[in-house]
Motif scaffolding. Structure first.
Motif, PDB file in Angstrom:
ATOM      1  N   UNK A 144       0.883  -1.314  -0.026  1.00 28.14           N
ATOM      2  CA  UNK A 144      -0.095  -0.137  -0.012  1.00 28.14           C
ATOM      3  C   UNK A 144       0.791   1.431  -0.185  1.00 28.14           C
ATOM      4  N   UNK A 145       0.596   1.928  -0.956  1.00 29.21           N
ATOM      5  CA  UNK A 145       1.312   3.456  -1.077  1.00 29.21           C
ATOM      6  C   UNK A 145       0.141   4.211  -0.323  1.00 29.21           C
ATOM      7  N   UNK A 146       0.561   4.350   1.035  1.00 26.14           N
ATOM      8  CA  UNK A 146      -0.672   5.152   1.942  1.00 26.14           C
ATOM      9  C   UNK A 146      -0.889   6.470   1.768  1.00 26.14           C
ATOM     10  N   UNK A 147      -1.933   6.853   1.265  1.00 28.38           N
ATOM     11  CA  UNK A 147      -2.421   8.184   1.046  1.00 28.38           C
ATOM     12  C   UNK A 147      -2.369   8.967   2.336  1.00 28.38           C
ATOM     13  N   UNK A 148      -2.799   8.468   3.383  1.00 33.16           N
ATOM     14  CA  UNK A 148      -2.815   9.262   4.757  1.00 33.16           C
ATOM     15  C   UNK A 148      -1.476   9.495   5.371  1.00 33.16           C
ATOM     16  N   UNK A 149      -0.376   8.868   5.162  1.00 31.53           N
ATOM     17  CA  UNK A 149       0.596   8.784   5.700  1.00 31.53           C
ATOM     18  C   UNK A 149       1.904   9.200   4.695  1.00 31.53           C
ATOM     19  N   UNK A 150       1.716   8.784   3.539  1.00 27.24           N
ATOM     20  CA  UNK A 150       2.782   8.920   2.492  1.00 27.24           C
ATOM     21  C   UNK A 150       3.764   7.922   2.277  1.00 27.24           C
ATOM     22  N   UNK A 151       3.641   7.037   3.457  1.00 26.58           N
ATOM     23  CA  UNK A 151       4.616   5.929   3.450  1.00 26.58           C
ATOM     24  C   UNK A 151       4.144   4.656   2.739  1.00 26.58           C
ATOM     25  N   UNK A 152       4.976   3.565   2.426  1.00 27.20           N
ATOM     26  CA  UNK A 152       4.753   2.171   1.911  1.00 27.20           C
ATOM     27  C   UNK A 152       4.780   1.103   2.765  1.00 27.20           C
ATOM     28  N   UNK A 153       3.450   0.355   2.904  1.00 27.39           N
ATOM     29  CA  UNK A 153       3.103  -0.507   3.835  1.00 27.39           C
ATOM     30  C   UNK A 153       3.005  -1.833   3.416  1.00 27.39           C
ATOM     31  N   UNK A 202      -5.824   2.316   4.065  1.00 25.92           N
ATOM     32  CA  UNK A 202      -4.989   3.309   4.893  1.00 25.92           C
ATOM     33  C   UNK A 202      -4.306   2.377   6.034  1.00 25.92           C
ATOM     34  N   UNK A 203      -2.939   3.011   6.332  1.00 25.83           N
ATOM     35  CA  UNK A 203      -2.335   2.675   7.328  1.00 25.83           C
ATOM     36  C   UNK A 203      -3.301   2.495   8.725  1.00 25.83           C
ATOM     37  N   UNK A 204      -3.363   1.428   9.132  1.00 29.24           N
ATOM     38  CA  UNK A 204      -4.072   1.016  10.336  1.00 29.24           C
ATOM     39  C   UNK A 204      -4.022   1.770  11.591  1.00 29.24           C
ATOM     40  N   UNK A 205      -2.577   1.929  12.331  1.00 29.89           N
ATOM     41  CA  UNK A 205      -2.518   2.818  13.390  1.00 29.89           C
ATOM     42  C   UNK A 205      -3.197   4.191  13.068  1.00 29.89           C
ATOM     43  N   UNK A 206      -2.812   4.676  11.936  1.00 32.79           N
ATOM     44  CA  UNK A 206      -3.293   6.085  11.786  1.00 32.79           C
ATOM     45  C   UNK A 206      -4.889   6.269  11.698  1.00 32.79           C
ATOM     46  N   UNK A 207      -5.374   4.996  11.016  1.00 32.23           N
ATOM     47  CA  UNK A 207      -6.899   4.977  10.957  1.00 32.23           C
ATOM     48  C   UNK A 207      -7.365   4.849  12.444  1.00 32.23           C
ATOM     49  N   UNK A 208      -6.831   4.244  13.299  1.00 34.32           N
ATOM     50  CA  UNK A 208      -7.129   3.990  14.924  1.00 34.32           C
ATOM     51  C   UNK A 208      -7.119   5.439  15.381  1.00 34.32           C
ATOM     52  N   UNK A 209      -6.108   6.271  15.238  1.00 28.58           N
ATOM     53  CA  UNK A 209      -6.024   7.418  15.802  1.00 28.58           C
ATOM     54  C   UNK A 209      -6.994   8.308  15.353  1.00 28.58           C
ATOM     55  N   UNK A 210      -7.426   8.363  14.035  1.00 28.16           N
ATOM     56  CA  UNK A 210      -8.462   9.252  13.561  1.00 28.16           C
ATOM     57  C   UNK A 210      -9.838   9.011  14.185  1.00 28.16           C
ATOM     58  N   UNK A 211      -9.863   7.647  14.628  1.00 28.59           N
ATOM     59  CA  UNK A 211     -11.572   7.666  15.019  1.00 28.59           C
ATOM     60  C   UNK A 211     -12.392   8.112  14.410  1.00 28.59           C
ATOM     61  N   UNK A 212     -13.322   9.152  14.844  1.00 30.72           N
ATOM     62  CA  UNK A 212     -14.169   9.841  14.213  1.00 30.72           C
ATOM     63  C   UNK A 212     -14.106  11.172  14.112  1.00 30.72           C
ATOM     64  N   UNK A 213     -12.706  11.518  13.895  1.00 28.63           N
ATOM     65  CA  UNK A 213     -12.234  12.837  13.632  1.00 28.63           C
ATOM     66  C   UNK A 213     -12.901  13.238  12.276  1.00 28.63           C
TER      67      UNK A 213
END
Length: 338
Positions: A144-153, A202-213
């Motif tokens: 995954x070329x993650x759109x939310x973080x810009x990193x490769x996963x 998306x990156x899982x940890x980043x999605x978890x931090x987002x929650x319902x933001x």
């Protein structure tokens, strides 16, 4: 979708707005190989706030030097979305949006024999391997070329590994519930939950931090993707007749006003035609082109703007496809309205 007839009038009204918040919910893989991190009800308390500002949105009657044509389209669509207060969350339940990742939905990818989660993994990941004898539906590994973080996963399907890549609802289902989805039919809510326009691997940890933001309280860490992210939220809300709060509209206006004209945002959503090794089973088009969103030239629909193409469910448009126009392809890469 009709356009605002006078951008200058809207712009004058927007200059007094300030930024507040709405709700987005992260989503994860259901089933035996991943813990469900998003089906339960999530409140707006305890947000992980990535960005908040009280600076009034800056607007003008014409596209500014930093505002891209695509962001101008999104602002036009935003102007057509009703502004209301948030309704109570009372009664919200994930089950009201149908079976998670159902293939029995009337959206792109529906009724193609593959569940929605695997459809999105196939769309957004590269270097795919698939499980044998699953009609190429079950994705085993990919990148995954993650759109939310810009990193490769690196993604590997499994009980302990699948959480590395999650599927996010760009507009959270709980947010949708509080802003109009209660009035949708059950079938429309299920479509909203499985519409590829509203889904992003998306990156899982980043999605978890987002929650319902939301756009006012949470934005992707990758600043290059924020304009695309907000534009997709606007398109989803317009497609499903949802509304925005005043604070939400202020935040969206501020983000879109900062979009550069140099081209589409980096980290854009990949498409089945440009980003995968395994072809996606063809989806049956279900969203008709509305008469006010396109004109015709010969037998091809020519969209007045990228916003009109998205509203018709036609974006992105590839060179050679009906409806493609170089006028909509700002960077001339053969893909319009990414």
């Amino acid at each position: 979708m009709s356009r605002s007839p006078d951008r200058s009038v809207v712009a004058a009204a927007l200059t007094a707005m300030t930024v507040g918040g709405l709700t987005l919910t992260g989503c994860a893989l259901p089933g035996s190989d991943q813990t469900d991190v998003a089906w339960s009800s999530v409140t707006s308390d305890g947000h992980n706030v990535a960005e908040r500002t009280s600076t009034p949105a800056s607007t003008s009657a014409t596209t500014t030097a930093n505002e891209s044509p695509e962001s101008a389209d999104a602002l036009d669509v935003l102007d057509t979305i009703p502004v209301k207060g948030r309704a109570p969350k009372t009664g919200y339940d994930r089950a009201l949006f149908g079976q998670a990742w159902s293939d029995d939905v009337n959206v792109d990818g529906g009724h193609n024999g593959c569940d929605t989660r695997n459809d999105i993994l196939r769309r957004d990941l590269t270097a795919l391997t698939v499980k044998p004898r699953t009609h190429d539906c079950v994705i085993l590994t990919g990148v995954l070329d993650d759109a939310y973080t810009g990193k490769s996963i690196a993604f590997t399907r499994g009980e302990r590994t699948s959480t590395a890549v999650q599927i996010d609802h760009v507009v959270a289902l709980s947010d949708a519930w509080q802003k109009g989805a209660q009035q949708l039919t059950a079938a429309e809510r299920e479509s909203l939950a499985n519409d590829p326009l509203n889904l992003q691997a998306v990156d899982g940890p980043t999605n978890n931090k987002k929650k319902d933001g939301d756009a006012a309280t949470w934005l992707p860490p990758n600043t290059a993707y924020r304009c695309t992210y907000v534009s997709r939220q606007i398109d989803v809300k317009a497609r499903y007749r949802l509304w925005v709060t005043q604070a939400e509209k202020d935040a969206m206006t501020r983000i879109l006003g900062s979009c550069e004209r140099s081209g589409p945002a980096q980290g854009r959503t990949q498409t089945a035609e440009t980003a995968i090794d395994t072809p996606v089973p063809p989806a049956t088009p279900t969203t008709p082109v509305r008469p006010d969103t396109a004109t015709t030239e010969g037998t091809a629909a020519l969209y007045k703007s990228c916003a009109a193409a998205r509203a018709a469910g036609a974006a992105p448009l590839h060179r050679g496809q009906p409806g493609y126009s170089s006028r909509l392809d700002g960077d001339d890469d053969g893909v319009a309205c990414e």
